[in-house]
Motif scaffolding. Structure first.
Motif, PDB file in Angstrom:
ATOM      1  N   UNK A   1      10.468  -5.171  -1.157  1.00 48.35           N
ATOM      2  CA  UNK A   1       9.308  -5.892  -0.629  1.00 48.35           C
ATOM      3  C   UNK A   1       9.042  -7.147  -1.452  1.00 48.35           C
ATOM      4  N   UNK A   2       9.092  -7.009  -2.775  1.00 51.11           N
ATOM      5  CA  UNK A   2       8.804  -8.158  -3.634  1.00 51.11           C
ATOM      6  C   UNK A   2       9.863  -9.241  -3.461  1.00 51.11           C
ATOM      7  N   UNK A   3      11.130  -8.846  -3.328  1.00 46.69           N
ATOM      8  CA  UNK A   3      12.193  -9.853  -3.172  1.00 46.69           C
ATOM      9  C   UNK A   3      12.065 -10.584  -1.850  1.00 46.69           C
TER      10      UNK A   3
ATOM     11  N   UNK B   1       0.840  -1.204   0.000  1.00 48.38           N
ATOM     12  CA  UNK B   1       0.000   0.000   0.000  1.00 48.38           C
ATOM     13  C   UNK B   1       0.868   1.244   0.000  1.00 48.38           C
ATOM     14  N   UNK B   2       1.897   1.240   0.844  1.00 45.61           N
ATOM     15  CA  UNK B   2       2.817   2.377   0.893  1.00 45.61           C
ATOM     16  C   UNK B   2       3.505   2.531  -0.461  1.00 45.61           C
ATOM     17  N   UNK B   3       3.911   1.394  -1.025  1.00 43.87           N
ATOM     18  CA  UNK B   3       4.574   1.404  -2.325  1.00 43.87           C
ATOM     19  C   UNK B   3       3.688   2.048  -3.391  1.00 43.87           C
TER      20      UNK B   3
ATOM     21  N   UNK C   1      12.654   6.617  -7.161  1.00 45.05           N
ATOM     22  CA  UNK C   1      13.654   5.762  -6.527  1.00 45.05           C
ATOM     23  C   UNK C   1      13.060   5.121  -5.278  1.00 45.05           C
ATOM     24  N   UNK C   2      12.343   5.933  -4.493  1.00 45.45           N
ATOM     25  CA  UNK C   2      11.759   5.427  -3.254  1.00 45.45           C
ATOM     26  C   UNK C   2      10.765   4.295  -3.537  1.00 45.45           C
TER      27      UNK C   2
ATOM     28  N   UNK D   1       2.051   6.393  -7.104  1.00 48.81           N
ATOM     29  CA  UNK D   1       1.082   7.340  -7.657  1.00 48.81           C
ATOM     30  C   UNK D   1       1.669   8.763  -7.598  1.00 48.81           C
ATOM     31  N   UNK D   2       2.301   9.098  -6.468  1.00 49.53           N
ATOM     32  CA  UNK D   2       2.928  10.416  -6.356  1.00 49.53           C
ATOM     33  C   UNK D   2       4.047  10.543  -7.393  1.00 49.53           C
TER      34      UNK D   2
END
Ligand code: NAG
Ligand code: NAG
Ligand code: NAG
Ligand code: NAG
Length: 349
Positions: free
Chosen positions: A254-256, A195-197, A245-246, A202-203
């Motif tokens: 997260x995915x790894x 969700x944070x990602x 980048x963030x 989007x930003x």
């Protein structure tokens, strides 16, 4: 370094914008850029543990509710019975030895249980469907059945699996399939991080788009307002780059981690996860393109500032001055730009 055409940041930010927008929208409709997911759960082997456990416990398939479920009362007993029923039904299809089961009916297990063979996590959605032609074919395509909102409703694959199992014929639970609390914790963490990602992504899409528009506007604004235009573009490109980048880092890490954890803990229950390489590639290419855009504006900014601070006549007010200040270095006295777009500038040695 002689000239850096303003086409560089325009093309760079435009390409970055398109890529990152696609990264955001991948999987937003069933089948749209399905391969560009962050993580895909391969659930085609779920349920194998039921067969193998039952197979080890009893060599012969047992009638529902007897045998391995003896002595387990109440709710657990009922669950055990339905699990056994599922196993029995699956086993009746099996002609070969228990050890071959995984391969023999890998393609049928998920179907039998009422779940799909894969659940793929995208930036905005979770999609589910079956492998085509089948799960065991290497390089199998994904046939997406439906996609669910993930960003707003949560990326909870367990909830979808749970629902599938409840609707399915055996009323199994995830615990029956061998899901542990540890596994659920890992999934819940992934849910929160995603969700944070997505919020950052989007930003990032927004700022990349604005940076692109500002680069195009610079075409017209630089001749008259060089300082402001360069500074604003530098800030916008820097902000877009930071968010890219963030989100790229959070998504990749997260995915790894999720993939490793799920493969480690899911190994013995037939659950595996694949990292979405295509997704990571387009994300980091977008980062690279935005880095070029940022680099261009940084270069213009430094060039301008150097001119300013070394100008013997003091603070400079107009873009025109920056053109003249180059002459002070004596490198290329005649590289004056008339259009203001075609920057002709020499680097100070
Ligand atoms: C995809 O799935 C649908 C229904 O689940 C099925 O009708 C269709 O044949 C499948 N397509 C492929 C290529 O397997
Ligand atoms: C999966 O598909 C391949 C290619 O169509 C086929 O050779 C193989 O037998 C299938 N496997 C199963 C388990 O159905
Ligand atoms: C999915 O998992 C099954 C069983 O664990 C495995 O045989 C198959 O190769 C996997 N398929 C894909 C596309 O990852
Ligand atoms: C996800 O779904 C599972 C099963 O329905 C549930 O146990 C878990 O609490 C859910 N997690 C979140 C974060 O909603």
């Amino acid at each position: 370094m002689k000239q850096l055409p303003i086409g560089i940041p325009i093309v760079g930010s435009l390409a970055a914008f398109i890529l990152i927008l696609l990264a955001l929208l991948a999987g937003s409709r069933p089948g749209f850029m399905e391969e560009y997911d962050l993580v895909a759960f391969n659930t085609s082997g779920l349920g194998q543990n039921l067969i193998i456990n039952a197979g080890n416990d009893n060599d012969e398939p047992t009638p529902t509710g007897s045998g391995i479920c003896d002595g387990v009362g109440g709710f657990l007993g009922r669950t055990c019975s339905s699990a056994t029923a599922a196993v029995d039904s699956l086993q009746s299809d099996i002609t070969d030895t228990v050890n071959d089961i995984g391969n023999e009916i890998a393609d049928e297990l998920a179907d039998r249980l009422g779940i799909h063979e894969f659940y793929s996590l995208h930036a905005l959605t979770i999609c589910e469907g079956d492998y085509s032609p089948n799960a065991t074919t290497s390089g199998a395509d994904r046939n997406v059945t439906e996609c669910h909102k993930g960003f707003t409703n949560g990326y909870n694959v367990s909830a979808l699996l749970d629902h599938g199992l409840q609707v399915g014929p055996y009323k199994l639970t995830l615990a029956d399939l061998g899901f542990t609390d540890e596994m659920q914790d890992a999934m819940d963490t992934l849910n929160t991080v995603l969700k944070a990602f997505t919020a950052l992504l989007i930003i990032a899409v927004g700022f990349t788009g604005i940076s692109m528009l500002a680069s195009i506007a610079a075409l017209f604004l630089i001749p008259r307002h060089e300082r402001k235009t360069v500074l604003i573009n530098l800030i916008l490109a820097g902000t877009a780059l930071s968010f890219l980048v963030l989100s790229g880092l959070i998504g990749t890490i997260a995915a790894s981690i999720a993939t490793d954890k799920i493969n480690e803990k899911g190994d013995d229950i037939g659950l595996s996860a694949n990292l979405g390489k295509g997704y990571l590639i387009i994300t980091w290419i977008a980062v690279g393109l935005m880095l070029i855009t940022f680099g261009y504006w940084l270069w213009q900014f430094l060039r301008y500032r150097n001119g300013k601070t070394t100008d013997p006549r003091g603070p400079r007010k107009y873009a025109r001055d920056s053109e003249e200040s180059g002459a002070a270095y004596g490198d290329r006295p005649n590289m004056r730009s008339t259009s203001g777009i075609n920057f002709s500038r020499t680097r100070r040695h």
